[in-house]
Motif scaffolding. Sequence first.
Motif, PDB file in Angstrom:
ATOM      1  N   ARG A   7       6.986  43.077 -23.757  1.00 50.75           N
ATOM      2  CA  ARG A   7       7.292  42.034 -24.857  1.00 50.75           C
ATOM      3  C   ARG A   7       6.366  40.889 -24.448  1.00 50.75           C
ATOM      4  O   ARG A   7       5.957  40.664 -23.332  1.00 50.75           O
ATOM      5  CB  ARG A   7       8.946  41.591 -24.756  1.00 50.75           C
ATOM      6  CG  ARG A   7       9.657  42.750 -25.190  1.00 50.75           C
ATOM      7  CD  ARG A   7      11.028  42.205 -24.842  1.00 50.75           C
ATOM      8  NE  ARG A   7      12.041  43.149 -25.180  1.00 50.75           N
ATOM      9  CZ  ARG A   7      13.328  43.323 -25.158  1.00 50.75           C
ATOM     10  NH1 ARG A   7      13.950  41.837 -24.779  1.00 50.75           N
ATOM     11  NH2 ARG A   7      14.118  44.067 -25.745  1.00 50.75           N
ATOM     12  N   GLU A  13       3.266  33.883 -29.115  1.00 50.95           N
ATOM     13  CA  GLU A  13       2.597  35.358 -29.198  1.00 50.95           C
ATOM     14  C   GLU A  13       3.843  36.232 -29.799  1.00 50.95           C
ATOM     15  O   GLU A  13       3.928  37.062 -30.648  1.00 50.95           O
ATOM     16  CB  GLU A  13       2.175  35.907 -27.991  1.00 50.95           C
ATOM     17  CG  GLU A  13       0.916  35.347 -27.599  1.00 50.95           C
ATOM     18  CD  GLU A  13       0.483  35.732 -26.194  1.00 50.95           C
ATOM     19  OE1 GLU A  13       1.173  36.782 -25.408  1.00 50.95           O
ATOM     20  OE2 GLU A  13      -0.707  35.215 -25.447  1.00 50.95           O
ATOM     21  N   ALA A  14       5.220  35.858 -29.099  1.00 46.63           N
ATOM     22  CA  ALA A  14       6.133  36.571 -29.881  1.00 46.63           C
ATOM     23  C   ALA A  14       6.616  36.408 -31.081  1.00 46.63           C
ATOM     24  O   ALA A  14       6.818  37.354 -31.849  1.00 46.63           O
ATOM     25  CB  ALA A  14       7.631  36.150 -28.771  1.00 46.63           C
ATOM     26  N   ALA A  15       6.368  35.120 -31.724  1.00 46.31           N
ATOM     27  CA  ALA A  15       6.527  34.667 -33.079  1.00 46.31           C
ATOM     28  C   ALA A  15       5.254  35.488 -33.821  1.00 46.31           C
ATOM     29  O   ALA A  15       5.779  36.277 -34.966  1.00 46.31           O
ATOM     30  CB  ALA A  15       6.518  33.370 -33.405  1.00 46.31           C
ATOM     31  N   GLU A  16       4.105  35.435 -33.446  1.00 42.95           N
ATOM     32  CA  GLU A  16       3.074  36.181 -34.161  1.00 42.95           C
ATOM     33  C   GLU A  16       3.473  37.679 -34.311  1.00 42.95           C
ATOM     34  O   GLU A  16       2.942  38.147 -35.113  1.00 42.95           O
ATOM     35  CB  GLU A  16       1.679  35.887 -33.509  1.00 42.95           C
ATOM     36  CG  GLU A  16       1.319  34.325 -33.746  1.00 42.95           C
ATOM     37  CD  GLU A  16      -0.130  34.030 -33.303  1.00 42.95           C
ATOM     38  OE1 GLU A  16      -0.541  34.922 -32.587  1.00 42.95           O
ATOM     39  OE2 GLU A  16      -0.540  32.690 -33.243  1.00 42.95           O
ATOM     40  N   ALA A  17       3.899  38.268 -33.163  1.00 44.91           N
ATOM     41  CA  ALA A  17       4.111  39.611 -33.227  1.00 44.91           C
ATOM     42  C   ALA A  17       4.964  39.912 -34.255  1.00 44.91           C
ATOM     43  O   ALA A  17       5.125  41.191 -34.830  1.00 44.91           O
ATOM     44  CB  ALA A  17       4.481  40.242 -31.834  1.00 44.91           C
ATOM     45  N   LEU A  18       5.995  39.140 -34.542  1.00 43.05           N
ATOM     46  CA  LEU A  18       7.047  39.392 -35.388  1.00 43.05           C
ATOM     47  C   LEU A  18       6.646  39.321 -36.858  1.00 43.05           C
ATOM     48  O   LEU A  18       7.229  40.052 -37.752  1.00 43.05           O
ATOM     49  CB  LEU A  18       8.214  38.396 -35.464  1.00 43.05           C
ATOM     50  CG  LEU A  18       9.270  38.449 -34.044  1.00 43.05           C
ATOM     51  CD1 LEU A  18      10.163  37.419 -34.110  1.00 43.05           C
ATOM     52  CD2 LEU A  18       9.753  40.003 -34.073  1.00 43.05           C
ATOM     53  N   PHE A  19       5.534  38.630 -37.180  1.00 44.53           N
ATOM     54  CA  PHE A  19       4.842  38.391 -38.418  1.00 44.53           C
ATOM     55  C   PHE A  19       3.637  39.160 -38.839  1.00 44.53           C
ATOM     56  O   PHE A  19       2.871  38.779 -39.644  1.00 44.53           O
ATOM     57  CB  PHE A  19       4.818  36.809 -38.866  1.00 44.53           C
ATOM     58  CG  PHE A  19       6.181  36.020 -39.040  1.00 44.53           C
ATOM     59  CD1 PHE A  19       6.973  36.416 -39.956  1.00 44.53           C
ATOM     60  CD2 PHE A  19       6.759  35.515 -37.994  1.00 44.53           C
ATOM     61  CE1 PHE A  19       8.211  35.806 -40.036  1.00 44.53           C
ATOM     62  CE2 PHE A  19       8.033  34.937 -37.799  1.00 44.53           C
ATOM     63  CZ  PHE A  19       8.703  34.948 -38.891  1.00 44.53           C
ATOM     64  N   LYS A  20       3.425  40.033 -38.068  1.00 39.87           N
ATOM     65  CA  LYS A  20       2.156  40.845 -38.294  1.00 39.87           C
ATOM     66  C   LYS A  20       2.296  41.648 -39.493  1.00 39.87           C
ATOM     67  O   LYS A  20       3.294  42.239 -39.866  1.00 39.87           O
ATOM     68  CB  LYS A  20       2.045  41.858 -37.108  1.00 39.87           C
ATOM     69  CG  LYS A  20       1.604  41.113 -35.798  1.00 39.87           C
ATOM     70  CD  LYS A  20       0.912  42.376 -34.899  1.00 39.87           C
ATOM     71  CE  LYS A  20       0.429  41.570 -33.721  1.00 39.87           C
ATOM     72  NZ  LYS A  20      -0.152  42.489 -32.653  1.00 39.87           N
ATOM     73  N   ALA A  22       2.947  44.303 -41.929  1.00 37.21           N
ATOM     74  CA  ALA A  22       3.139  45.799 -41.832  1.00 37.21           C
ATOM     75  C   ALA A  22       2.468  46.723 -42.888  1.00 37.21           C
ATOM     76  O   ALA A  22       1.738  46.212 -43.834  1.00 37.21           O
ATOM     77  CB  ALA A  22       4.663  45.866 -42.425  1.00 37.21           C
TER      78      ALA A  22
END
Length: 79
Positions: A7, A13-20, A22
């Motif tokens: 994680r 980075e956590a926020a950007e990972a959520l909005f990659k 799909a």
Amino acid sequence: MASTPRRPVNPMEAAEALFKPAKKQAAPAVERRSPPKVKEMVSIKLDSDVLEHFQNDGPGWQERINDALRAVVDAQKGE
């Protein structure tokens, strides 16, 4: 053994990972029927003497076969 955490530690980075974005799934193939009275290309097996009969008059033999088949279809509709 030093490995990166699964994680993201950084909140950005956590926020950007959520909005990659799909991956889009392919839409299922839709069978589209051709409009009525439109000729379609088909492959058909005919007896050689039948084919020769229609080809004897020269070009236009495919239309003559279509006309003969159309006459049978129309006759059956009239019954």
